[in-house]
Design an enzyme around this catalytic site. Sequence first.
Site, PDB file in Angstrom:
ATOM      1  CB  THR A   1      -0.944   0.044   1.212  1.00  0.00           C
ATOM      2  OG1 THR A   1      -0.170  -0.124   2.390  1.00  0.00           O
ATOM      3  CG2 THR A   1      -1.993  -1.045   1.140  1.00  0.00           C
ATOM      4  CB  VAL A   2       3.756   2.397   2.032  1.00  0.00           C
ATOM      5  CG1 VAL A   2       4.601   3.656   2.081  1.00  0.00           C
ATOM      6  CG2 VAL A   2       3.030   2.183   3.348  1.00  0.00           C
TER       7      VAL A   2
ATOM      8  CE  LYS B   1       7.558   1.188  11.229  1.00  0.00           C
ATOM      9  NZ  LYS B   1       6.128   1.152  10.951  1.00  0.00           N
TER      10      LYS B   1
ATOM     11  CB  VAL C   1       8.953   7.904  13.904  1.00  0.00           C
ATOM     12  CG1 VAL C   1       8.389   8.272  15.268  1.00  0.00           C
ATOM     13  CG2 VAL C   1      10.273   7.165  14.058  1.00  0.00           C
TER      14      VAL C   1
ATOM     15  N   GLY D   1       3.942   7.506  11.217  1.00  0.00           N
ATOM     16  CA  GLY D   1       3.310   7.638   9.894  1.00  0.00           C
ATOM     17  C   GLY D   1       3.364   9.024   9.301  1.00  0.00           C
TER      18      GLY D   1
ATOM     19  CB  ILE E   1       2.932  12.771  12.845  1.00  0.00           C
ATOM     20  CG1 ILE E   1       1.514  12.260  13.146  1.00  0.00           C
ATOM     21  CG2 ILE E   1       3.264  13.992  13.690  1.00  0.00           C
ATOM     22  CD1 ILE E   1       1.333  11.813  14.595  1.00  0.00           C
TER      23      ILE E   1
ATOM     24  N   GLY F   1      -7.906  -7.433  10.419  1.00  0.00           N
ATOM     25  CA  GLY F   1      -6.643  -7.172   9.728  1.00  0.00           C
ATOM     26  C   GLY F   1      -5.903  -5.957  10.267  1.00  0.00           C
TER      27      GLY F   1
ATOM     28  CE  LYS G   1       5.804   2.999  14.478  1.00  0.00           C
ATOM     29  NZ  LYS G   1       4.351   2.807  14.593  1.00  0.00           N
TER      30      LYS G   1
END
Lengths: 428, 428
Positions: B14-15, B107, B134, B136, B138, B189, B207
């Site tokens: 997904t990323v 991470k 760390v 996501g 933010i 999930g 993190k």
Amino acid sequence: MSEPLRLGIAGLGTVGIGVVKIVRQHAALLAARTGREIVISAISARDKSKDRGVSLSGYSWENDPVSLATRADVDVFVELIGGDEGPAKNAVEAALAAGKEVVTANKALLAIHGQALAETAEAHDRALRYEAAVAGGIPVIKSLTEGLAGNDITRVMGVMNGSCNYILTRMETAGLSYQEVFAEADGLGYLEADPQLDVGGIDAAHKLAILASLAFGTRVDFDGITLEGIDRVSIEDIRAAADMGYKIKLLGVAQKTGRGLEQRMQPCLVPDSSPLGQLEGGTNMVVLEGDAVGQIVLRGPGAGEGPTASAVMADVCDIAKGMRTPVFGIPSAQLTGSTPARTQLPAPYYLRMSLDDKPGALAKVAKVLGEAGVSIDRMRQYGHEDTSAPVLIVTHKTTRDALDTALAAMDGTDVLSGAPVALRIEAV
Amino acid sequence: MSEPLRLGIAGLGTVGIGVVKIVRQHAALLAARTGREIVISAISARDKSKDRGVSLSGYSWENDPVSLATRADVDVFVELIGGDEGPAKNAVEAALAAGKEVVTANKALLAIHGQALAETAEAHDRALRYEAAVAGGIPVIKSLTEGLAGNDITRVMGVMNGSCNYILTRMETAGLSYQEVFAEADGLGYLEADPQLDVGGIDAAHKLAILASLAFGTRVDFDGITLEGIDRVSIEDIRAAADMGYKIKLLGVAQKTGRGLEQRMQPCLVPDSSPLGQLEGGTNMVVLEGDAVGQIVLRGPGAGEGPTASAVMADVCDIAKGMRTPVFGIPSAQLTGSTPARTQLPAPYYLRMSLDDKPGALAKVAKVLGEAGVSIDRMRQYGHEDTSAPVLIVTHKTTRDALDTALAAMDGTDVLSGAPVALRIEAV
């Protein structure tokens, strides 16, 4: 290690002294983080003889900030004088023209003259940075322009004047009127010399204009902001809003709409369980929304010696590391003019009115709302002892135009005492 | 405009797909913000044939991420494979050795091998960036290392695993046991393939180790973290904490103490009115404290396609602009080894116990607490129908050693059913 980075600091109020302290106390840390020694060459302020609590004898003194800004031994001119005209503007212009980098905390200067200054800075290939100008110690400009660089920004909003939020919070917790808390805050020195800058929303609007430009790639447009201060917020509205599950905040919002850029600074209702609703006292909060990231909320001190100096030093450190970013996020020549949105995006509204206690009164109000296309989500009528009943209405989402039509028609119903209060409810 | 910046992306979950989408959809925006076109040269993943919902035919395909990492037409290697060993590590090392810049969301890799990788990156004068590792979306690493660069950082803490916060929130709101909500979350999930990475606190501790290194200039020390997951948090404790005005959070805290670096990831109580206490569901929050700025709170999505891709792109854009910063904020050779603090800084504690319903029982508990030097701030005994009474105690600030002495002595009083629960109350 590279050559030292030499600062000239104009303005030695609390923030200027805060910067001096950081440069001294954290010399080793700053050098490790930036790869350069950061030093102060020269300083300037109105009164040389004033005791500022720290020894300044190691720095050259200039009476004129323009002279400071153009000194050969200054690489970065740090402008902490304030004001959108006069010495601050002259010195920043002189510094850029002389090829200096500039760091400032001056929101008014950027909000009013930002475009011209950005063009000057970019023509000389120099940085003009102002993290401290918006929301004090919160790294909001960095988060917006760099942290969310991969996003199409959809909305920025925030509570960006701590004095206003203090006043509104204090009214609620102490049950005092606006006038009472205003006098109290003024007496405690919490307000600007011209309090209208705070309570009129001007200071916060300067910050909003800057954020909007950074977010949307538009030329900074302070005059395009719909501006309303907090002086008409009543304790009755604060209580009534609380009863419906809301807080009243002086909220700045900027967003792109199909019909132009919407920028407004006005008292709004926000849900009391939201981060903005839970923000009490003098703290600031900025909410950034982007198409990829969703919503980011930043919270922190919006003013004060340490927080503001912290933001100034963030800019200084970036310059020390050679980071170079366009003044408003993209090159000034690419910033577009924005058409201020003529009308605000639809929203639910909060209405408070005093309804005459006679049969059919509520029906008349409901009728004019319906005829204007404004539908009611929730309504409360309270018990009362005199001849008029307090009524609160939360509407479904509606346009401000439809609401204004309804409010005008209400005026003709002859069942209200006084004019209704109407406040926007912002989805946060 | 400079030459295009060419990405090679390894890992198309997904990323990775989120990054591809941003590069495509925001090409003009990214070029305006960075001054360079950002393009994708090549990609790599385990399964070439899988339908990922976007056309990838315009990019060269590599089966081997190491081959991708060292391609001549790749400037920045984007590692989104994951895992602290194997292909991710090999490919990152190969990329740095080949003089590529690296952006990763990994991470575990940074927490375990950060020091060695930083040394390699700096030896080749290349960037190794990991904002997405760390919290996501933010921009916490940027805020900490650049936004607060003028501060001596005093404490960093946060809720950095959305799945754990979801579980704790859901237990409270639905009144379900840990086991029930765990099963539910796993079925939806929400948990890693190895759920212990989430509920055991390991992911969040990775993190924390990274943040601690950035904050304090110490070599990343994952093994120095005192680690406790959420699997022993009971619905009884969540309810009892709420009754005393607290929420239970899996909270990571790192701070410098006179006796070494304290790093802990453990369930803690925080006031329910604090920003951390009000954080519900899968959202992340990081609190940064510095000597100048005071406290900054950052809140946002900690995972997901868009937020994580947003953070990856922030790093890519910084690299495109030529920004160069040491991997852990200061040059790796200057990072110091840290002594893990043997004991935690004093704090108030929450105790919950079942007290036998007989005369003198409470006196015995109070006596052993007193003898260990632990004083009681608040105490509540609840009505009960069986032979033991639920008792809650909030202590004044005490050391963990004194508390452990008291807990051991309580065991000998013979007036308790089962062992008391003791949880730290963190001042936020």
